[in-house]
Design a protein around this motif. Structure first.
Motif, PDB file in Angstrom:
ATOM      1  N   GLN A  55       0.844  -1.185   0.000  1.00 20.34           N
ATOM      2  CA  GLN A  55       0.000   0.000   0.000  1.00 20.34           C
ATOM      3  C   GLN A  55       0.883   1.239   0.000  1.00 20.34           C
ATOM      4  O   GLN A  55       1.794   1.371   0.821  1.00 20.34           O
ATOM      5  CB  GLN A  55      -0.920   0.008   1.227  1.00 20.34           C
ATOM      6  N   GLY A  56       0.610   2.134  -0.954  1.00 20.31           N
ATOM      7  CA  GLY A  56       1.328   3.395  -1.039  1.00 20.31           C
ATOM      8  C   GLY A  56       0.356   4.554  -1.104  1.00 20.31           C
ATOM      9  O   GLY A  56      -0.869   4.356  -1.075  1.00 20.31           O
ATOM     10  N   PRO A  57       0.855   5.753  -1.202  1.00 18.54           N
ATOM     11  CA  PRO A  57      -0.020   6.937  -1.232  1.00 18.54           C
ATOM     12  C   PRO A  57      -1.052   6.899  -2.355  1.00 18.54           C
ATOM     13  O   PRO A  57      -2.129   7.476  -2.228  1.00 18.54           O
ATOM     14  CB  PRO A  57       0.961   8.096  -1.430  1.00 18.54           C
ATOM     15  N   GLN A  58      -0.730   6.210  -3.459  1.00 18.38           N
ATOM     16  CA  GLN A  58      -1.656   6.134  -4.597  1.00 18.38           C
ATOM     17  C   GLN A  58      -2.473   4.847  -4.603  1.00 18.38           C
ATOM     18  O   GLN A  58      -3.129   4.541  -5.602  1.00 18.38           O
ATOM     19  CB  GLN A  58      -0.870   6.261  -5.911  1.00 18.38           C
ATOM     20  N   GLY A  59      -2.412   4.079  -3.508  1.00 20.16           N
ATOM     21  CA  GLY A  59      -3.174   2.832  -3.441  1.00 20.16           C
ATOM     22  C   GLY A  59      -2.276   1.617  -3.538  1.00 20.16           C
ATOM     23  O   GLY A  59      -1.077   1.669  -3.261  1.00 20.16           O
ATOM     24  N   GLU A  60      -2.852   0.487  -3.958  1.00 19.41           N
ATOM     25  CA  GLU A  60      -2.116  -0.766  -4.024  1.00 19.41           C
ATOM     26  C   GLU A  60      -1.135  -0.775  -5.190  1.00 19.41           C
ATOM     27  O   GLU A  60      -1.455  -0.355  -6.301  1.00 19.41           O
ATOM     28  CB  GLU A  60      -3.092  -1.939  -4.178  1.00 19.41           C
ATOM     29  N   VAL A  61       0.074  -1.267  -4.913  1.00 20.69           N
ATOM     30  CA  VAL A  61       1.107  -1.358  -5.951  1.00 20.69           C
ATOM     31  C   VAL A  61       1.799  -2.710  -5.845  1.00 20.69           C
ATOM     32  O   VAL A  61       1.782  -3.371  -4.802  1.00 20.69           O
ATOM     33  CB  VAL A  61       2.155  -0.229  -5.822  1.00 20.69           C
ATOM     34  N   ALA A 120      -1.348   4.400   7.055  1.00 22.88           N
ATOM     35  CA  ALA A 120      -1.732   5.625   7.757  1.00 22.88           C
ATOM     36  C   ALA A 120      -0.804   5.890   8.948  1.00 22.88           C
ATOM     37  O   ALA A 120      -0.430   7.036   9.219  1.00 22.88           O
ATOM     38  CB  ALA A 120      -3.183   5.526   8.230  1.00 22.88           C
ATOM     39  N   GLU A 121      -0.393   4.826   9.659  1.00 26.76           N
ATOM     40  CA  GLU A 121       0.504   4.990  10.804  1.00 26.76           C
ATOM     41  C   GLU A 121       1.899   5.412  10.342  1.00 26.76           C
ATOM     42  O   GLU A 121       2.549   6.252  10.976  1.00 26.76           O
ATOM     43  CB  GLU A 121       0.573   3.685  11.591  1.00 26.76           C
ATOM     44  N   LEU A 122       2.339   4.842   9.241  1.00 27.25           N
ATOM     45  CA  LEU A 122       3.658   5.206   8.709  1.00 27.25           C
ATOM     46  C   LEU A 122       3.686   6.662   8.270  1.00 27.25           C
ATOM     47  O   LEU A 122       4.675   7.377   8.505  1.00 27.25           O
ATOM     48  CB  LEU A 122       4.015   4.306   7.528  1.00 27.25           C
ATOM     49  N   GLU A 123       2.620   7.112   7.651  1.00 23.73           N
ATOM     50  CA  GLU A 123       2.604   8.470   7.115  1.00 23.73           C
ATOM     51  C   GLU A 123       2.592   9.519   8.220  1.00 23.73           C
ATOM     52  O   GLU A 123       3.175  10.599   8.061  1.00 23.73           O
ATOM     53  CB  GLU A 123       1.425   8.638   6.166  1.00 23.73           C
ATOM     54  N   VAL A 124       1.943   9.215   9.346  1.00 20.17           N
ATOM     55  CA  VAL A 124       1.969  10.146  10.482  1.00 20.17           C
ATOM     56  C   VAL A 124       3.401  10.337  10.963  1.00 20.17           C
ATOM     57  O   VAL A 124       3.866  11.463  11.183  1.00 20.17           O
ATOM     58  CB  VAL A 124       1.067   9.638  11.628  1.00 20.17           C
ATOM     59  N   PHE A 125       4.117   9.228  11.116  1.00 21.21           N
ATOM     60  CA  PHE A 125       5.491   9.316  11.599  1.00 21.21           C
ATOM     61  C   PHE A 125       6.408   9.936  10.544  1.00 21.21           C
ATOM     62  O   PHE A 125       7.335  10.685  10.881  1.00 21.21           O
ATOM     63  CB  PHE A 125       5.989   7.920  11.986  1.00 21.21           C
ATOM     64  N   LYS A 126       6.156   9.656   9.291  1.00 21.62           N
ATOM     65  CA  LYS A 126       6.950  10.244   8.205  1.00 21.62           C
ATOM     66  C   LYS A 126       6.861  11.765   8.233  1.00 21.62           C
ATOM     67  O   LYS A 126       7.869  12.466   8.075  1.00 21.62           O
ATOM     68  CB  LYS A 126       6.467   9.699   6.860  1.00 21.62           C
ATOM     69  N   PRO A 134      10.147   7.564  -0.455  1.00 21.45           N
ATOM     70  CA  PRO A 134       8.916   6.774  -0.577  1.00 21.45           C
ATOM     71  C   PRO A 134       8.867   5.662   0.476  1.00 21.45           C
ATOM     72  O   PRO A 134       9.871   4.980   0.719  1.00 21.45           O
ATOM     73  CB  PRO A 134       9.020   6.194  -1.990  1.00 21.45           C
ATOM     74  N   TRP A 135       7.696   5.502   1.092  1.00 21.64           N
ATOM     75  CA  TRP A 135       7.520   4.523   2.174  1.00 21.64           C
ATOM     76  C   TRP A 135       6.233   3.755   1.905  1.00 21.64           C
ATOM     77  O   TRP A 135       5.160   4.345   1.734  1.00 21.64           O
ATOM     78  CB  TRP A 135       7.439   5.260   3.501  1.00 21.64           C
ATOM     79  N   TYR A 136       6.344   2.425   1.887  1.00 25.90           N
ATOM     80  CA  TYR A 136       5.217   1.567   1.549  1.00 25.90           C
ATOM     81  C   TYR A 136       4.919   0.598   2.693  1.00 25.90           C
ATOM     82  O   TYR A 136       5.814   0.198   3.443  1.00 25.90           O
ATOM     83  CB  TYR A 136       5.511   0.777   0.273  1.00 25.90           C
ATOM     84  N   SER A 137       3.656   0.206   2.770  1.00 25.58           N
ATOM     85  CA  SER A 137       3.206  -0.740   3.778  1.00 25.58           C
ATOM     86  C   SER A 137       3.120  -2.142   3.186  1.00 25.58           C
ATOM     87  O   SER A 137       2.541  -2.340   2.120  1.00 25.58           O
ATOM     88  CB  SER A 137       1.826  -0.332   4.308  1.00 25.58           C
ATOM     89  N   SER A 138       3.686  -3.114   3.914  1.00 24.35           N
ATOM     90  CA  SER A 138       3.551  -4.526   3.539  1.00 24.35           C
ATOM     91  C   SER A 138       2.649  -5.254   4.533  1.00 24.35           C
ATOM     92  O   SER A 138       2.754  -6.473   4.692  1.00 24.35           O
ATOM     93  CB  SER A 138       4.936  -5.187   3.505  1.00 24.35           C
TER      94      SER A 138
END
Length: 263
Positions: A55-61, A120-126, A134-138
C-alpha cells in the motif's frame, strides 16, 4: 570525556610515521573492499515468483511498481513499532542519512522503505520526521516474513542474518528471535520480471550509516562502548535517539537495530 579516552600525544614526525603505516593498511582494505563489491555484484539472482502487493499513497502497488520505471531497486526494511506509534531509533538514524535521491535515480536505481504496519501509521510518523523517501506498507503481505525482517515462528522458522534460531540463541542475540528486524534487500528487473539479488542485515547495514562512517574517523568513534570506544551513556548499547528527541530527558538504551560487533 575522560582524559584516558584520548589518544597519546606525539611529535608531528612520529604522528606522520604512524599515519603512513595506517595508510598502507587503509589502501589494502580499500582494495579488499573493491574485490568484495565485485563478488557482490556477481552473485546469482533469484526470480521473484510471488505477487507481493504493497500500500502506497496512490493505493495498491506491485513489487514491480516500486522500481518507478528504473532497473534497480533498494528496499530498506524499516522497523516500525506500532505499540509506540513511532519507528526504531536505529532505523530512523539510517533514514536520516539517506541523501538526495537524484544521484541514485541518475544511475537507474530507486530507494524506498517498506514496513509491516498500516500505511496511515507510517505516514503520520513520516511527517513528524520530515522524510521524503517513498515509504510503503507490507501489512497485508508475506513480504516481510519471506525476507526475514518480521520473525514469527508460527509463520516461518526463525532466521535472521542467515542464522537460525539455535545459532542466534547460542550467540546471545535473543533480540533477533521475534518481531520486526532491520535489513536491506536489492532487486533488479528485466522487463516485467523481478529478481532478488542481495539482502543484508545486522552489521551489513553499516554501509548505510553516513554519520557512523564520519564518527569512525574520529578518536572517540561512535561512543558506543565496544571495540575500545568510550561509552557515551554507560550502557554499552546503541544510544542513538530519534532526531527530534535530542536535548530531551534521557531515553533508555534500546536493542532494536543493534549495531554492536556481535550482530
Amino acid at each position: 570525556m575522560d582524559r584516558s579516552d584520548y589518544p597519546p600525544v606525539a611529535s608531528r614526525e612520529a604522528w606522520r610515521q604512524a599515519r603512513l603505516a595506517l595508510l598502507t593498511k587503509e589502501k589494502a582494505f580499500t582494495a579488499a573492499r573493491d574485490r568484495l563489491n565485485a563478488e557482490r555484484r556477481s552473485l546469482p539472482m533469484v526470480a521473484v515468483q510471488e505477487d507481493y502487493r504493497f500500500q502506497g499513497p496512490q493505493g495498491e502497488v506491485r513489487l514491480l511498481d516500486l522500481f518507478d520505471g528504473r532497473h534497480q531497486l533498494l528496499i530498506y526494511h524499516y522497523m516500525f513499532h506500532r505499540d509506540r506509534g513511532e519507528g526504531c531509533p536505529g532505523c530512523s538514524y539510517v533514514v536520516d542519512n539517506m541523501g538526495n535521491q537524484a544521484h541514485l535515480h541518475a544511475r537507474g536505481t530507486t530507494l524506498v522503505m517498506v514496513s509491516r504496519a498500516p500505511l496511515a501509521e507510517l505516514e503520520v510518523f513520516k511527517r513528524r520526521m520530515g522524510w521524503t523517501i517513498p515509504w510503503y506498507s507490507s501489512f497485508d503481505s508475506r513480504f516481510n516474513y519471506d525476507f526475514h525482517v518480521t520473525l514469527d515462528e508460527s509463520v516461518l522458522p526463525v532466521e535472521y542474518n542467515y542464522r537460525d534460531k539455535a545459532e542466534l540463541q547460542r550467540l546471545g542475540l535473543d533480540y533477533h528471535l521475534e518481531g520486526e528486524q532491520p535489513g536491506l534487500s536489492v532487486f533488479v528487473r528485466d522487463g516485467e520480471q523481478v529478481f532478488h539479488s542481495y539482502s543484508t542485515y545486522g552489521r551489513g547495514l553499516d554501509l548505510l550509516d553516513g554519520t557512523s562512517n564520519y564518527l569512525d574517523l574520529t578518536p572517540f568513534g561512535r561512543l558506543e562502548g565496544w571495540d575500545g570506544m568510550p561509552d557515551l551513556n554507560g550502557e554499552g548499547k546503541f544510544w542513538v535517539k530519534l532526531h527530534d528527541q535530542y536535548g530531551q530527558a534521557p531515553v533508555a538504551a534500546h536493542d532494536c537495530c543493534v549495531a554492536q560487533s556481535t550482530s
